[in-house]
Design a protein around this motif. Structure first.
Motif, PDB file in Angstrom:
ATOM      1  N   ALA A   1      18.125  29.473  14.950  1.00  0.00           N
ATOM      2  CA  ALA A   1      17.404  29.767  16.196  1.00  0.00           C
ATOM      3  C   ALA A   1      16.692  28.529  16.731  1.00  0.00           C
ATOM      4  O   ALA A   1      16.790  28.202  17.922  1.00  0.00           O
ATOM      5  CB  ALA A   1      16.391  30.895  15.952  1.00  0.00           C
ATOM      6  N   VAL A   2      15.981  27.827  15.850  1.00  0.00           N
ATOM      7  CA  VAL A   2      15.242  26.636  16.279  1.00  0.00           C
ATOM      8  C   VAL A   2      16.202  25.548  16.748  1.00  0.00           C
ATOM      9  O   VAL A   2      15.912  24.806  17.692  1.00  0.00           O
ATOM     10  CB  VAL A   2      14.345  26.119  15.137  1.00  0.00           C
ATOM     11  CG1 VAL A   2      13.729  24.771  15.493  1.00  0.00           C
ATOM     12  CG2 VAL A   2      13.247  27.135  14.832  1.00  0.00           C
ATOM     13  N   GLY A   3      17.357  25.462  16.093  1.00  0.00           N
ATOM     14  CA  GLY A   3      18.348  24.462  16.486  1.00  0.00           C
ATOM     15  C   GLY A   3      18.784  24.629  17.922  1.00  0.00           C
ATOM     16  O   GLY A   3      18.854  23.656  18.682  1.00  0.00           O
ATOM     17  N   TRP A   4      19.075  25.872  18.321  1.00  0.00           N
ATOM     18  CA  TRP A   4      19.491  26.111  19.703  1.00  0.00           C
ATOM     19  C   TRP A   4      18.348  25.814  20.676  1.00  0.00           C
ATOM     20  O   TRP A   4      18.556  25.183  21.716  1.00  0.00           O
ATOM     21  CB  TRP A   4      19.957  27.559  19.888  1.00  0.00           C
ATOM     22  CG  TRP A   4      19.912  27.988  21.320  1.00  0.00           C
ATOM     23  CD1 TRP A   4      19.059  28.886  21.883  1.00  0.00           C
ATOM     24  CD2 TRP A   4      20.714  27.488  22.399  1.00  0.00           C
ATOM     25  NE1 TRP A   4      19.283  28.996  23.237  1.00  0.00           N
ATOM     26  CE2 TRP A   4      20.307  28.145  23.585  1.00  0.00           C
ATOM     27  CE3 TRP A   4      21.748  26.560  22.476  1.00  0.00           C
ATOM     28  CZ2 TRP A   4      20.880  27.904  24.815  1.00  0.00           C
ATOM     29  CZ3 TRP A   4      22.334  26.318  23.705  1.00  0.00           C
ATOM     30  CH2 TRP A   4      21.907  26.975  24.863  1.00  0.00           C
TER      31      TRP A   4
ATOM     32  N   GLY B   1      27.906  23.811   9.912  1.00  0.00           N
ATOM     33  CA  GLY B   1      28.917  24.372  10.813  1.00  0.00           C
ATOM     34  C   GLY B   1      28.361  25.505  11.643  1.00  0.00           C
ATOM     35  O   GLY B   1      28.622  25.593  12.848  1.00  0.00           O
ATOM     36  N   ALA B   2      27.570  26.380  11.023  1.00  0.00           N
ATOM     37  CA  ALA B   2      26.971  27.508  11.748  1.00  0.00           C
ATOM     38  C   ALA B   2      25.953  27.013  12.773  1.00  0.00           C
ATOM     39  O   ALA B   2      25.860  27.553  13.891  1.00  0.00           O
ATOM     40  CB  ALA B   2      26.297  28.459  10.763  1.00  0.00           C
ATOM     41  N   PHE B   3      25.186  25.998  12.419  1.00  0.00           N
ATOM     42  CA  PHE B   3      24.217  25.397  13.327  1.00  0.00           C
ATOM     43  C   PHE B   3      24.921  24.870  14.581  1.00  0.00           C
ATOM     44  O   PHE B   3      24.504  25.132  15.713  1.00  0.00           O
ATOM     45  CB  PHE B   3      23.507  24.259  12.589  1.00  0.00           C
ATOM     46  CG  PHE B   3      22.495  23.493  13.409  1.00  0.00           C
ATOM     47  CD1 PHE B   3      21.176  23.897  13.450  1.00  0.00           C
ATOM     48  CD2 PHE B   3      22.870  22.352  14.110  1.00  0.00           C
ATOM     49  CE1 PHE B   3      20.233  23.181  14.186  1.00  0.00           C
ATOM     50  CE2 PHE B   3      21.938  21.639  14.853  1.00  0.00           C
ATOM     51  CZ  PHE B   3      20.613  22.055  14.889  1.00  0.00           C
ATOM     52  N   THR B   4      26.019  24.157  14.361  1.00  0.00           N
ATOM     53  CA  THR B   4      26.782  23.587  15.472  1.00  0.00           C
ATOM     54  C   THR B   4      27.456  24.678  16.288  1.00  0.00           C
ATOM     55  O   THR B   4      27.442  24.654  17.528  1.00  0.00           O
ATOM     56  CB  THR B   4      27.835  22.601  14.944  1.00  0.00           C
ATOM     57  OG1 THR B   4      27.201  21.649  14.079  1.00  0.00           O
ATOM     58  CG2 THR B   4      28.517  21.867  16.071  1.00  0.00           C
ATOM     59  N   ALA B   5      28.064  25.653  15.608  1.00  0.00           N
ATOM     60  CA  ALA B   5      28.755  26.733  16.304  1.00  0.00           C
ATOM     61  C   ALA B   5      27.784  27.599  17.102  1.00  0.00           C
ATOM     62  O   ALA B   5      28.140  28.130  18.156  1.00  0.00           O
ATOM     63  CB  ALA B   5      29.517  27.593  15.302  1.00  0.00           C
TER      64      ALA B   5
END
Length: 410
Positions: A131-134, A181-185
């Motif tokens: 969440a924070v990444g986005w 990968g999940a962070f990027t996706a």
């Protein structure tokens, strides 16, 4: 419990299959439209507002495609939206994350030698990072830095490197790569959900209402689409990496992850340039191969980079066994650290069958899987998952020495 474990394993397989199917659909459509967009040609006689067109042949028929940068003068009755592929890929991927890594946190998410935390804490960190990444990414895109497309991408690369390092300080190597990968996706799919599709809907609404659409919505969507373009291939790498312990379970795994993002850029640059009919920059493949060789080196590099000795001292008893070609000491290690799961009847809770049907109870079974033991538990720290059985550095070095001096040297 036995039936529950079997059902959970099949659920994992089903969700993984669904994720692969939806990812193929999303990535396939993404690759196609990027190639189409770059290959558009401006020709005399195009309709008013048309940017370019492309003629294609496939399946025995011809296709004539035209692109409008803003929108045509009037909207057709039917408009196909390419969005569900992205949403389904993210949702199925998140479901897989829940089934495999949240449901099996003690095995696949937590490595207590890295960070000793409870499953709920690890899951909370996982969810928060996505969440924070986005939010951070979206704020950067909307900041003054976002006006400089390439400067923004360089800064985002630094952020991705920081996340790669951060994940390896919290989770197992396998989970760290999966989360990267999940962070990027998540960023990619959120771009579609929060930016690209809403912007396109604003344009459509303006056209229906007879207003002239603002071109800025297309510019913003184009920037996010460019980011998705260059992030696609690294995401695929991280999806596949859980099968290759030398990638995720070695000391410099976060540096390997950083280099993977660079390979994504070099490969996509070749495709983008080629599809735009601006030549074939074959140098990108040479650079990609060189980066991959560096990655291979980093996966087994002597610890000269850390100032430590490569070899861990073996006891006199272990040295004797290795020198004489015996594996009594190896067998003790494998049976003491691995066979509770890799057995005909596993005793580890939640494991109904030996993982990948690999059994390590007899001398013959251990010898038959010598290479897997060497790669998974010797050269990398992939096994045991999260080092739940406390395989020591000395025991790992024993496995390495056994394979390299007796098995491989035969």
């Amino acid at each position: 419990m036995y039936e529950y474990a079997i059902a959970w394993e099949w659920l994992s397989f089903a969700v993984r299959w669904l994720h692969v199917i939806t990812a193929i659909a999303w990535i396939g459509s993404s690759f196609y439209f990027i190639a189409l967009d770059l290959g558009l040609v401006k020709r005399p006689g195009l309709p008013v507002g048309a940017y370019g067109e492309e003629w294609q042949v496939h399946g025995g028929g011809f296709y004539h495609i035209q692109k409008y940068l803003v929108a045509p003068a009037s909207m057709p009755e039917h408009l196909t939206w390419f969005k569900w592929e992205s949403y389904a890929t993210w949702l199925s991927g998140f479901a897989l994350l829940c089934v495999v890594y949240y449901g099996g946190a003690d095995l696949f998410l937590i490595d207590r030698t890295v960070l000793d935390i409870e499953p709920w804490q690890a899951i909370g960190l996982s969810l928060a990072s996505l969440a924070v990444g986005w939010i951070l990414y979206d704020l950067l895109c909307k900041s003054p830095l976002g006006r400089n497309t390439w400067g923004l991408m360089a800064f985002l690369y630094v952020v991705l490197i920081a996340m790669a390092w951060g994940y390896t300080q919290v989770f197992t190597g396998r989970a760290a790569f999966l989360h990267l990968g999940a962070f990027t996706a998540t960023i990619m799919s959120a771009n579609v959900f929060f930016i690209i599709i809403p912007n396109q809907k604003i344009v459509v609404a303006d056209l229906i209402a007879g207003r002239t659409p603002d071109p800025k919505y297309g510019v913003i969507a184009k920037q996010r689409s460019l980011h998705n373009n260059y992030l696609t291939l690294p995401v695929i790498f991280f999806m596949l990496s859980n099968h290759y312990p030398l990638a995720f379970a070695t000391e410099f795994n976060w540096i390997i992850a950083a280099l993977v993002f660079l390979m994504g850029v070099t490969i996509r640059h070749w495709f983008n340039t080629t599809h735009a009919r601006k030549g074939k920059p074959t140098w990108t493949w040479l650079v990609t191969v060189l980066i991959f060789i560096v990655i291979m080196w980093l996966s087994t590099v002597p610890k000269v980079l850390t100032g430590e000795e490569e070899q861990v001292s073996l006891s006199p008893r272990e040295q004797t066994f290795v020198a004489n070609g015996h594996f009594e000491a190896v067998r003790d290690v494998v049976q003491g650290r691995c066979s509770m799961c890799h057995a005909a009847e596993p005793v580890w809770e939640g494991i109904a069958r030996a993982p990948k049907n690999v059994k390590l109870e007899t001398d013959g079974e251990i010898a038959a899987h010598a290479r897997e033991i060497y790669l998974q538990a010797g050269r990398s720290h992939a096994m045991p998952p999260g080092n739940i059985t406390d395989l020591s550095p000395e025991e790992r070095q024993l496995l390495v020495a056994w394979y390299e001096t007796t098995v491989q040297g035969r």
